[in-house]
Design a protein around this motif. Structure first.
Motif, PDB file in Angstrom:
ATOM      1  N   ASP A   5       0.833  -1.206   0.000  1.00 47.85           N
ATOM      2  CA  ASP A   5       0.000   0.000   0.000  1.00 47.85           C
ATOM      3  C   ASP A   5       0.867   1.256   0.000  1.00 47.85           C
ATOM      4  OD1 ASP A   5      -2.495  -1.177  -0.084  1.00 47.85           O
ATOM      5  OD2 ASP A   5      -2.657  -1.328   2.092  1.00 47.85           O
ATOM      6  N   GLU A   6       1.906   1.253   0.828  1.00 54.06           N
ATOM      7  CA  GLU A   6       2.799   2.412   0.891  1.00 54.06           C
ATOM      8  C   GLU A   6       3.525   2.617  -0.437  1.00 54.06           C
ATOM      9  OE1 GLU A   6       5.368   1.953   4.244  1.00 54.06           O
ATOM     10  OE2 GLU A   6       3.701   2.075   5.675  1.00 54.06           O
ATOM     11  N   GLY A   7       3.927   1.532  -1.077  1.00 55.47           N
ATOM     12  CA  GLY A   7       4.587   1.637  -2.381  1.00 55.47           C
ATOM     13  C   GLY A   7       3.673   2.224  -3.438  1.00 55.47           C
ATOM     14  N   LEU A   8       2.424   1.770  -3.451  1.00 59.40           N
ATOM     15  CA  LEU A   8       1.457   2.333  -4.400  1.00 59.40           C
ATOM     16  C   LEU A   8       1.217   3.808  -4.109  1.00 59.40           C
ATOM     17  CD1 LEU A   8      -1.194  -0.519  -4.645  1.00 59.40           C
ATOM     18  CD2 LEU A   8       0.316   0.278  -6.464  1.00 59.40           C
ATOM     19  N   GLU A   9       1.110   4.149  -2.829  1.00 58.41           N
ATOM     20  CA  GLU A   9       0.854   5.538  -2.472  1.00 58.41           C
ATOM     21  C   GLU A   9       2.036   6.434  -2.821  1.00 58.41           C
ATOM     22  OE1 GLU A   9       0.303   7.811   1.607  1.00 58.41           O
ATOM     23  OE2 GLU A   9      -1.351   6.447   1.173  1.00 58.41           O
ATOM     24  N   ARG A  10       3.265   5.965  -2.580  1.00 60.12           N
ATOM     25  CA  ARG A  10       4.447   6.761  -2.948  1.00 60.12           C
ATOM     26  C   ARG A  10       4.481   7.005  -4.445  1.00 60.12           C
ATOM     27  NH1 ARG A  10       7.189   3.450   0.694  1.00 60.12           N
ATOM     28  NH2 ARG A  10       7.895   2.147  -1.008  1.00 60.12           N
ATOM     29  N   ALA A  11       4.102   6.005  -5.224  1.00 57.90           N
ATOM     30  CA  ALA A  11       4.127   6.138  -6.681  1.00 57.90           C
ATOM     31  C   ALA A  11       3.060   7.107  -7.176  1.00 57.90           C
ATOM     32  CB  ALA A  11       3.937   4.776  -7.331  1.00 57.90           C
ATOM     33  N   GLU A  12       1.987   7.272  -6.431  1.00 55.13           N
ATOM     34  CA  GLU A  12       0.878   8.128  -6.849  1.00 55.13           C
ATOM     35  C   GLU A  12       1.094   9.602  -6.539  1.00 55.13           C
ATOM     36  OE1 GLU A  12      -2.335   6.372  -4.682  1.00 55.13           O
ATOM     37  OE2 GLU A  12      -2.882   5.068  -6.332  1.00 55.13           O
ATOM     38  N   LEU A  97      12.066  -4.681  -5.752  1.00 55.41           N
ATOM     39  CA  LEU A  97      11.921  -5.183  -4.396  1.00 55.41           C
ATOM     40  C   LEU A  97      13.034  -6.140  -4.045  1.00 55.41           C
ATOM     41  CD1 LEU A  97       9.401  -7.934  -3.646  1.00 55.41           C
ATOM     42  CD2 LEU A  97       9.866  -7.424  -5.987  1.00 55.41           C
ATOM     43  N   GLN A  98      13.231  -6.266  -2.751  1.00 50.97           N
ATOM     44  CA  GLN A  98      14.087  -7.312  -2.225  1.00 50.97           C
ATOM     45  C   GLN A  98      13.238  -8.064  -1.225  1.00 50.97           C
ATOM     46  OE1 GLN A  98      18.022  -6.336  -1.051  1.00 50.97           O
ATOM     47  NE2 GLN A  98      18.315  -8.243   0.051  1.00 50.97           N
ATOM     48  N   PRO A 117      17.075  -9.574  -4.789  1.00 53.36           N
ATOM     49  CA  PRO A 117      16.670  -8.258  -5.307  1.00 53.36           C
ATOM     50  C   PRO A 117      16.146  -8.445  -6.731  1.00 53.36           C
ATOM     51  CG  PRO A 117      19.044  -8.482  -5.407  1.00 53.36           C
ATOM     52  CD  PRO A 117      18.517  -9.754  -4.798  1.00 53.36           C
ATOM     53  N   ILE A 118      14.977  -7.902  -7.002  1.00 58.78           N
ATOM     54  CA  ILE A 118      14.343  -8.083  -8.310  1.00 58.78           C
ATOM     55  C   ILE A 118      13.834  -6.744  -8.822  1.00 58.78           C
ATOM     56  CG2 ILE A 118      12.377  -9.113  -9.514  1.00 58.78           C
ATOM     57  CD1 ILE A 118      12.621 -11.509  -7.703  1.00 58.78           C
ATOM     58  N   TRP A 174      12.444  -4.497   1.288  1.00 59.31           N
ATOM     59  CA  TRP A 174      12.100  -3.164   0.798  1.00 59.31           C
ATOM     60  C   TRP A 174      11.412  -3.312  -0.542  1.00 59.31           C
ATOM     61  CZ3 TRP A 174      14.214  -2.061  -3.866  1.00 59.31           C
ATOM     62  CH2 TRP A 174      15.409  -2.685  -4.200  1.00 59.31           C
ATOM     63  N   MET A 175      10.652  -2.295  -0.893  1.00 57.45           N
ATOM     64  CA  MET A 175       9.911  -2.337  -2.145  1.00 57.45           C
ATOM     65  C   MET A 175       9.646  -0.928  -2.647  1.00 57.45           C
ATOM     66  SD  MET A 175       6.177  -3.865  -2.919  1.00 57.45           S
ATOM     67  CE  MET A 175       5.309  -2.334  -2.938  1.00 57.45           C
ATOM     68  N   ASP A 176       9.668  -0.771  -3.948  1.00 64.89           N
ATOM     69  CA  ASP A 176       9.319   0.501  -4.555  1.00 64.89           C
ATOM     70  C   ASP A 176       8.607   0.209  -5.870  1.00 64.89           C
ATOM     71  OD1 ASP A 176       9.143   3.252  -4.644  1.00 64.89           O
ATOM     72  OD2 ASP A 176      11.022   3.499  -5.708  1.00 64.89           O
ATOM     73  N   ILE A 177       7.654   1.027  -6.184  1.00 61.99           N
ATOM     74  CA  ILE A 177       6.890   0.886  -7.419  1.00 61.99           C
ATOM     75  C   ILE A 177       7.119   2.142  -8.248  1.00 61.99           C
ATOM     76  CG2 ILE A 177       4.582   0.757  -8.414  1.00 61.99           C
ATOM     77  CD1 ILE A 177       3.771  -0.882  -5.991  1.00 61.99           C
ATOM     78  N   GLU A 178       7.482   1.937  -9.495  1.00 66.93           N
ATOM     79  CA  GLU A 178       7.754   3.049 -10.402  1.00 66.93           C
ATOM     80  C   GLU A 178       6.721   3.027 -11.514  1.00 66.93           C
ATOM     81  OE1 GLU A 178      11.311   4.080 -13.504  1.00 66.93           O
ATOM     82  OE2 GLU A 178      11.813   3.004 -11.692  1.00 66.93           O
ATOM     83  N   LEU A 179       5.944   4.109 -11.610  1.00 63.82           N
ATOM     84  CA  LEU A 179       4.904   4.186 -12.632  1.00 63.82           C
ATOM     85  C   LEU A 179       5.362   5.017 -13.808  1.00 63.82           C
ATOM     86  CD1 LEU A 179       1.884   4.774 -10.269  1.00 63.82           C
ATOM     87  CD2 LEU A 179       2.599   2.664 -11.283  1.00 63.82           C
TER      88      LEU A 179
END
Length: 179
Positions: A5-12, A97-98, A117-118, A174-179
């Motif tokens: 959820d936090e990753g989606l929100e950061r990306a938005e 993410l890792q 890590p992917i 850790w995780m990050d989403i890049e849009l």
């Protein structure tokens, strides 16, 4: 709020949400069209309390502080959220993410989880599933299962290899989403 959820929100977001209580209260006051009375009624506190918080005096109780934060998060940059969601559902997103992955595979292979890590480009259908799950109030475990299924399909079984491999996402470091 879970890691996904936090990753989606950061990306938005294009700008960070206000962090201090007075800044959050000013934002919510603007949404309430300048009415401290209406804002107080929405938060369940007195009008004088809202006026004190706007001046930076005092701190809310934890339940009210959580309510203030949640209201700010839901109302922050609504058009940007809509645009990024539409783009992610159409074009997909890049997942960084890792995490610890466990596997159920053929005999003779190890199924011990290990950190990997992917970075993987995910299609729009995965974004649609994640957003639908978030809208339905799905928990972290359900969203992890959606990502595990997608990573199994688009990362581990890519190109026809490891067809019977079941992927289990055990722990996200850790995780990050890049849009």
């Amino acid at each position: 709020m879970g890691e996904i959820d936090e990753g989606l929100e950061r990306a938005e977001r294009t700008r960070p949400i206000p962090q201090s209580l007075p800044a959050r209260m000013r934002f919510l006051l603007k949404d309430a069209k300048g009415s401290t009375r209406q804002l107080a009624a929405d938060l369940g506190v007195s009008q004088r309390t809202v006026q004190r918080w706007l001046k930076g005096q005092g701190n809310p109780k934890p339940a009210v502080a959580k309510k203030v934060e949640q209201r700010v998060r839901t109302k922050w940059q609504p058009r940007v959220k809509q645009r990024t969601r539409r783009d992610a559902e159409k074009n997909g997103f890049v997942l960084h993410l890792q995490a610890a992955f466990g596997f159920s595979a053929a005999a003779g292979s190890t199924d011990d989880p290990r950190q990997r890590p992917i970075t993987q480009k995910m299609p729009g259908s995965v974004a649609q599933q994640l957003y639908a799950a978030r809208d339905a109030g799905a928990g972290q475990a359900e969203q992890e299962q959606i990502l595990a299924d997608a990573l199994g399909e688009y990362y581990f079984r890519q190109g026809g290899r490891a067809r019977r491999l079941d992927v289990e996402l055990n722990d996200i470091a850790w995780m990050d989403i890049e849009l």
